[in-house]
Design an enzyme around this catalytic site. Sequence first.
Site, PDB file in Angstrom:
ATOM      1  N   SER A 139       0.866  -1.178   0.000  1.00 37.36           N
ATOM      2  CA  SER A 139       0.000   0.000   0.000  1.00 37.36           C
ATOM      3  C   SER A 139       0.901   1.225   0.000  1.00 37.36           C
ATOM      4  O   SER A 139       2.115   1.119   0.153  1.00 37.36           O
ATOM      5  CB  SER A 139      -0.938  -0.001   1.214  1.00 37.36           C
ATOM      6  OG  SER A 139      -0.203  -0.102   2.420  1.00 37.36           O
ATOM      7  N   ASP A 174      -6.798  -5.777  12.654  1.00 35.56           N
ATOM      8  CA  ASP A 174      -6.285  -5.331  11.359  1.00 35.56           C
ATOM      9  C   ASP A 174      -7.107  -6.018  10.269  1.00 35.56           C
ATOM     10  O   ASP A 174      -6.909  -7.196   9.977  1.00 35.56           O
ATOM     11  CB  ASP A 174      -4.802  -5.686  11.238  1.00 35.56           C
ATOM     12  CG  ASP A 174      -4.157  -5.142   9.972  1.00 35.56           C
ATOM     13  OD1 ASP A 174      -4.872  -4.542   9.146  1.00 35.56           O
ATOM     14  OD2 ASP A 174      -2.941  -5.326   9.800  1.00 35.56           O
ATOM     15  N   TRP A 179       0.446  -9.161   4.401  1.00 38.01           N
ATOM     16  CA  TRP A 179       1.534 -10.041   4.857  1.00 38.01           C
ATOM     17  C   TRP A 179       1.972  -9.699   6.281  1.00 38.01           C
ATOM     18  O   TRP A 179       3.079 -10.031   6.695  1.00 38.01           O
ATOM     19  CB  TRP A 179       2.718  -9.940   3.900  1.00 38.01           C
ATOM     20  CG  TRP A 179       2.455 -10.592   2.567  1.00 38.01           C
ATOM     21  CD1 TRP A 179       2.521 -11.932   2.274  1.00 38.01           C
ATOM     22  CD2 TRP A 179       2.082  -9.936   1.359  1.00 38.01           C
ATOM     23  NE1 TRP A 179       2.212 -12.143   0.956  1.00 38.01           N
ATOM     24  CE2 TRP A 179       1.937 -10.935   0.360  1.00 38.01           C
ATOM     25  CE3 TRP A 179       1.851  -8.608   1.001  1.00 38.01           C
ATOM     26  CZ2 TRP A 179       1.574 -10.649  -0.956  1.00 38.01           C
ATOM     27  CZ3 TRP A 179       1.484  -8.321  -0.300  1.00 38.01           C
ATOM     28  CH2 TRP A 179       1.361  -9.332  -1.260  1.00 38.01           C
ATOM     29  N   GLY A 180       1.109  -9.027   7.032  1.00 34.55           N
ATOM     30  CA  GLY A 180       1.377  -8.781   8.442  1.00 34.55           C
ATOM     31  C   GLY A 180       2.214  -7.562   8.753  1.00 34.55           C
ATOM     32  O   GLY A 180       2.759  -7.445   9.863  1.00 34.55           O
ATOM     33  N   THR A 198      -7.249 -11.843   6.670  1.00 35.41           N
ATOM     34  CA  THR A 198      -6.988 -11.729   5.239  1.00 35.41           C
ATOM     35  C   THR A 198      -7.791 -12.795   4.515  1.00 35.41           C
ATOM     36  O   THR A 198      -8.196 -13.793   5.130  1.00 35.41           O
ATOM     37  CB  THR A 198      -5.491 -11.889   4.927  1.00 35.41           C
ATOM     38  OG1 THR A 198      -5.292 -11.852   3.506  1.00 35.41           O
ATOM     39  CG2 THR A 198      -4.944 -13.203   5.460  1.00 35.41           C
ATOM     40  N   CYS A 355      -0.764   2.864 -13.083  1.00 33.19           N
ATOM     41  CA  CYS A 355      -1.275   3.387 -11.809  1.00 33.19           C
ATOM     42  C   CYS A 355      -0.438   4.565 -11.328  1.00 33.19           C
ATOM     43  O   CYS A 355      -0.984   5.551 -10.807  1.00 33.19           O
ATOM     44  CB  CYS A 355      -1.304   2.281 -10.756  1.00 33.19           C
ATOM     45  SG  CYS A 355      -2.580   1.037 -11.047  1.00 33.19           S
TER      46      CYS A 355
END
Length: 383
Positions: A139, A174, A179-180, A198, A355
């Site tokens: 992100s 969360d 991936w933590g 997830t 993007c």
Amino acid sequence: MTSDSRLGPVALPDTRARHVVEKLLDGSGVKLNGDAPQDIRVYHPDFFARILHQGTLGLGESYMDGWWDCDRIDRMANLMLCHGLGGHSQSPSERLMYRLQSGFFNLQSRARAYIVGEAHYDLGNDLFRRMLDDTMCYSCGYWKDANNLHEAQKAKLELACRKLDLEPGMHVLDIGCGWGSLAEHAARHHGVHVTGITISREQAELARERCKGLPVEILLEDYRDLEGRFDRIVSIGMFEHVGHRNYETYFETVRRLLPPEGIFLLHTIGSNNSEISADPWINRYIFPNGVLPSAMHIAKASEKHLLMEDWQNFGADYDRTLMAWLANFDAHWHEIADRYNERTRRMFRYYLSMCAGAFRARNLQLWQVVFSLGRPGRYDAPR
């Protein structure tokens, strides 16, 4: 035709489709078979007809097929969007089809929730390890005082933790833990217990490995099935997969799980308008059934459930983040080239570059929104 078989750009065909495309590009700064980094080099004479008939789907697929190339797709995308070509990106039939589908069907229902995990996030941890930095944040980074991608991602995680006003011993949820990244950072540096969820098996497996020995629990679960109460709730880069038919349920779920004094942080890409649409190429190849919320969508869906405390936009930082991912991807592709084909390589290069250009043109935004249930006193958001 593959990128390895090209001898050079083809002579531009004297067709109506070619002339239409040239007219659309006129004045944009992007030329056909030009020498500038943003120029499109055409390797197949049917390229023009394909993109006129299929819009962005045809543009992306023809790049994956090696029908055209461009040294700096990010510049090309930025110039085209600033020229106003975004409105021509989808054919009327594509827009109508998506509206019909999203109107009659819940494209992000419980039964369909795991599709994006299987199609994109489960593609391979080996690929994402090489594209991302050591935090494995997928992100937008926070580049305010950062000099590189790793610093930007650590700054983003710390910014989120400070906005949540974490204290040792708190229980944090969360939603869409990836991936933590946030779970590991919050548990290690702020002494909290984290439950992360997830819909990707690959992500869950790696997240558990990375958070081993920390007070972190990673679940393969849909947010709608959650029970319990959490002192703080955070969601980074997941709301894009919720879908407009589920916004109300999403915020209702957060309210149900949050105590009176709790804080919720939403980190999401945002759209400049409230039209329910999705780019056909992104929808097919990158994020199936994804849809970007507008500011109105978030405000309207949340107002009955939560109090908005703060709204920050650092969408311009996503340009730098995506370009850093692209540089990593290119630098390390040779390490995994034997496990993926050339079409996959071109798919990721196109996705990251396009993007980046869209964020540079300010066609997309990145918002961090802080909510509460109306806790007493003022809230001063860190920056």
